[in-house]
Design an enzyme around this catalytic site. Structure first.
Site, mmCIF file in Angstrom:
data_model
loop_
_atom_site.group_PDB
_atom_site.id
_atom_site.type_symbol
_atom_site.label_atom_id
_atom_site.label_comp_id
_atom_site.label_asym_id
_atom_site.label_seq_id
_atom_site.Cartn_x
_atom_site.Cartn_y
_atom_site.Cartn_z
ATOM 1 C CB SER A 193 55.966 47.652 75.021
ATOM 2 O OG SER A 193 54.718 46.905 75.128
ATOM 3 C CG HIS A 239 55.353 49.418 70.299
ATOM 4 N ND1 HIS A 239 54.392 48.278 70.343
ATOM 5 C CD2 HIS A 239 55.500 49.586 71.798
ATOM 6 C CE1 HIS A 239 53.667 48.160 70.819
ATOM 7 N NE2 HIS A 239 53.715 48.533 72.507
#
Length: 288
Positions: A193, A239
């Site tokens: 991610s 993230h």
């Protein structure tokens, strides 16, 4: 009026006198036109036509927005990254939790099975990168690979292979560094991610640089962050770290002036590395 020196004039710039001639065609060339060759200098025409051996900056080679070589396969590095993720995913399915325990991002924790302390703070620095290519669940793997394939197909042709690879690795490292800094020391995390969000940050910078419509990108970034902060079990630190790292690196790559392009690009990547290392060292000192 000053008398002329009697020197020939550059065949490409008739108002400039010069004493240098092309070693191939022997036409007069001024300092602005001289291309360094193995012996003497050559004119741009000879280099461009392939008749010379000069070291021009790839006169016929098209360049990407960031100055990289334009490749026929715009997803070459993306395919390699997906292959690495796939190989590790298959290995995890075969080896089970043991491999996940060895490669996932753990700050500092006691492993009762091994009877010892493990984690980045214990010197296992490799976890910062291996965790960025590691997946355990099929849905997690498929979702990240789709993001890598789709957005990578947009970003890689704009940066070129080497710069794109550097941006992806630094995005993954930035995501891991921020997760290591802010997450609980014994909280494991894994997944690509950070790299995918780095691609999102790169996409936003490229869209702005190209002066395209920013609204679709802003909407996509907003939805991605909304899902990040509302879904349970998501490492928002990875993230956000990947997003910022990818955006910073890409900004340095595409806004570097042509005169000092390589220097500025190396400096931009180096700055992100220094920030990541600073976070990693600060957290390690705090934990140990």
């Amino acid at each position: 009026m000053e008398p002329e020196s009697g020197l020939p004039r550059c065949h490409r710039h008739p108002d400039v006198e010069t004493g240098i001639r092309c070693t191939r065609c022997e036409k007069p060339i001024c300092p602005q036109c001289m291309v360094s060759a193995s012996v003497g200098f050559q004119c741009p025409d000879c280099v461009r036509n392939g008749s010379g051996t000069g070291h021009a900056p790839d006169a016929n080679q098209p360049r990407t927005l960031a100055g990289g070589r334009v490749a026929t396969d715009g997803r070459f590095v993306t395919k390699i990254l997906i292959a690495i993720n796939l190989a590790l995913f298959i290995a995890v399915q075969v080896a089970g939790d043991r491999l996940v325990d060895e490669l996932s991002l753990i700050g500092y924790a006691y492993n009762p099975q091994l009877g010892e302390v493990v984690g980045v703070a214990d010197g296992e620095w490799y976890r910062l990168l291996t965790s960025a290519f590691l997946h355990q669940e099929i849905a997690h793997f498929v979702f990240n690979m789709l993001g890598l394939w789709i957005i990578g197909g947009i970003v890689e042709p704009e940066l070129g292979r080497a710069r794109y690879a550097a941006m992806c690795l630094l995005s993954g490292l930035s995501g891991s560094a921020l997760a290591y800094l802010l997450s609980a020391a014994n909280q494991p995390s894994l997944g690509a991610s950070g790299i995918v969000f780095g691609l999102i940050g790169a996409w936003a910078v490229l869209t702005r640089r190209r002066r395209y419509d920013m609204r679709p990108v802003v909407l996509f970034v907003g939805l991605s962050l909304l899902l990040t902060f509302t879904r349970p079990g998501i490492s928002w630190e990875a993230h956000v770290g990947g997003l910022i790292g990818g955006a910073l690196v890409t900004y340095g790559l595409v806004h570097a002036p042509r005169v000092r392009r390589n220097l500025v690009q190396y400096a931009a990547c180096g700055l992100v590395v220094l920030i990541d290392v600073g976070m990693i060292l600060a957290r390690s000192v705090a934990l140990t």
